[in-house]
Scaffold this active site. Structure first.
Site, short mmCIF file in Angstrom:
data_model
loop_
_atom_site.label_atom_id
_atom_site.label_comp_id
_atom_site.label_asym_id
_atom_site.label_seq_id
_atom_site.Cartn_x
_atom_site.Cartn_y
_atom_site.Cartn_z
N ARG A 275 0.85 -1.24 0.00
CA ARG A 275 0.08 -0.07 -0.11
C ARG A 275 0.87 1.18 -0.08
O ARG A 275 1.36 1.59 0.89
CB ARG A 275 -0.60 -0.01 1.18
CG ARG A 275 -1.72 1.31 1.58
CD ARG A 275 -2.64 1.20 2.59
NE ARG A 275 -2.01 0.69 3.98
CZ ARG A 275 -1.28 1.44 4.79
NH1 ARG A 275 -1.17 2.59 4.47
NH2 ARG A 275 -1.01 0.78 6.11
N HIS A 279 -3.13 4.53 5.22
CA HIS A 279 -4.34 3.51 5.43
C HIS A 279 -5.45 4.25 4.91
O HIS A 279 -6.25 3.59 4.08
CB HIS A 279 -4.27 3.14 6.94
CG HIS A 279 -5.67 2.34 7.29
ND1 HIS A 279 -5.72 1.02 6.72
CD2 HIS A 279 -6.78 2.87 7.80
CE1 HIS A 279 -6.78 0.51 7.24
NE2 HIS A 279 -7.59 1.37 7.81
N TYR A 288 4.85 5.11 11.32
CA TYR A 288 5.06 3.81 11.48
C TYR A 288 5.95 3.13 10.18
O TYR A 288 6.06 1.74 10.25
CB TYR A 288 3.79 3.00 11.84
CG TYR A 288 2.70 3.02 10.57
CD1 TYR A 288 2.69 2.16 9.42
CD2 TYR A 288 1.74 3.97 10.67
CE1 TYR A 288 1.83 2.43 8.41
CE2 TYR A 288 0.85 4.09 9.96
CZ TYR A 288 0.77 3.29 8.67
OH TYR A 288 -0.27 3.38 7.77
#
Length: 378
Positions: A275, A279, A288
């Site tokens: 990805r 998100h 992160y």
């Protein structure tokens, strides 16, 4: 993209037959060059798709990515409440749904808007849920497409049940269920696989392993050598594939659909992908993961990889590329135009189609909203 041949019911399957390839199936490397498929891949019957089929996949990936980019922009303009981008997962979004036949069902997650428009659904109806104006914008029965599923893995059970129903009706249809890597840690995923295996349902589970469950990296989710191995304990044939190689994704998905449609039972695919965006638009991915990681995966772009291959075979010409680019821009312009119109909303309709017979709690909530509306209008 052609009919689906059937194989014989594989009642003599051995435990070794369930194992995925030791390395993800790959036809095209990062540079769009053909790889040595090797005896293991060839023995499993994975065939390189035709240039015609791959050109159709490339075209839809270009249009799908333009749609994805446009939808991401709409969130910044306040036209969408939320949008989970699937940029980078384009091959996983497009190739499997283009392999579906008329009687097949599709079970998407919240991230699979690109897959839905690739399936031919109206983009505005697809974005209705993410706009927040209705439970689901399209008709699931008319389109053989379940509503986008936000709770993780609950669609795994629905797909198993639908596959069972298709088989009971004598249909050759298959239920294709998209799953994220994080969803494989949920109980519903395992319940769905167990039911599908025990009742030999024609269900294909397609895991898009994009390496993160929101901010949780894969290594903190599972100790399995590959998520594909999670099917073996249930007696499900499994495979892993390079999810950024559209040719391999199409070939493996076709084989899985043939397997399920023939009465040989469910099939689990793990597609290794990434990805590239956060998100959702509400997420800060820099908290992160490192930018170097994202940059490295950007060089494995599935659209560029397939383009290089098709240019090399002569199937993709400058004229076709220009035509598809214009088509993608026209598609995005239509989405912008229709999304700029304010939707007609009926707040009380939120309580419709929740239960066949409304519960006391639902009636109470509806009454509260009705009272608030009367107060506002007074």
């Amino acid at each position: 993209m052609g009919g689906r041949p059937l194989e014989e019911n594989m009642s003599t399957t051995t435990p070794a037959d369930l194992l995925p390839c030791a390395e993800p199936v790959r036809f095209l490397d990062e540079h769009g060059q053909l790889t040595d498929l090797g005896p293991e891949t060839t023995a499993r019957g994975y065939a390189m798709p035709s240039d015609e089929d791959l050109l159709a996949v490339w075209r839809q990936m270009v249009i799908g990515r333009r749609f994805d980019t446009q939808a991401t922009a709409l969130t910044k303009q306040g036209r969408l409440a939320v949008y989970p981008s699937s940029r980078g997962q384009d091959a996983c979004q497009v190739a499997p749904v283009l392999a579906l036949q008329e009687d097949d069902w599709f079970f998407p997650t919240y991230r699979d808007s690109m897959a839905l428009v690739s399936r031919g659904l109206d983009p505005i109806e697809v974005l209705t849920l993410l706009r927040g104006s209705w439970h689901c914008g399209y008709d699931p029965v008319a389109t053989n497409t379940a509503p986008q599923c936000t709770p993780l893995a609950t669609q795994a059970v629905h797909a198993a049940g639908t596959g069972y129903g298709l088989a009971r009706r004598g249909s050759d249809g298959v239920a294709l269920c998209f799953i994220g890597d994080g969803a494989t840690s949920e109980g519903d995923f395992h319940e769905g696989l167990n039911f599908a295996a025990v009742f030999n349902t024609p269900t294909v589970y397609f895991v898009q392993n994009n390496k993160y469950a929101i901010s949780v990296p894969l290594e903190k989710q599972s100790k399995a050598p590959s998520l594909a191995y999670k099917g073996i304990g249930y007696g499900i044939r499994s495979e892993q594939v390079d999810g950024n190689d559209a040719a391999a994704v199409l070939a493996v998905t076709r084989r899985a659909l043939e397997h399920a449609s023939s009465g040989s039972g469910p099939f689990l695919i793990e597609a290794h992908t990434y990805r590239l965006e956060a998100h959702t638009n509400a997420d800060d991915a820099t908290r992160y993961r490192e930018s170097e990681e994202v940059t490295a995966w950007s060089t494995r772009d599935p659209i560029a990889r397939l383009r290089t291959y098709l240019v090399g075979t002569g199937a993709l010409t400058p004229e076709i590329e220009e035509q598809v680019s214009a088509e993608a821009e026209e598609y995005a312009a239509r989405v912008r135009e229709l999304m700029n119109a304010e939707p007609e909303v009926a707040p009380l309709s939120l309580f419709e189609h929740v239960y066949a017979q409304p519960t006391p709690q639902l009636r109470e909530q509806a009454a509260m909203v009705a009272a608030e509306l009367e107060e506002i209008q007074a």
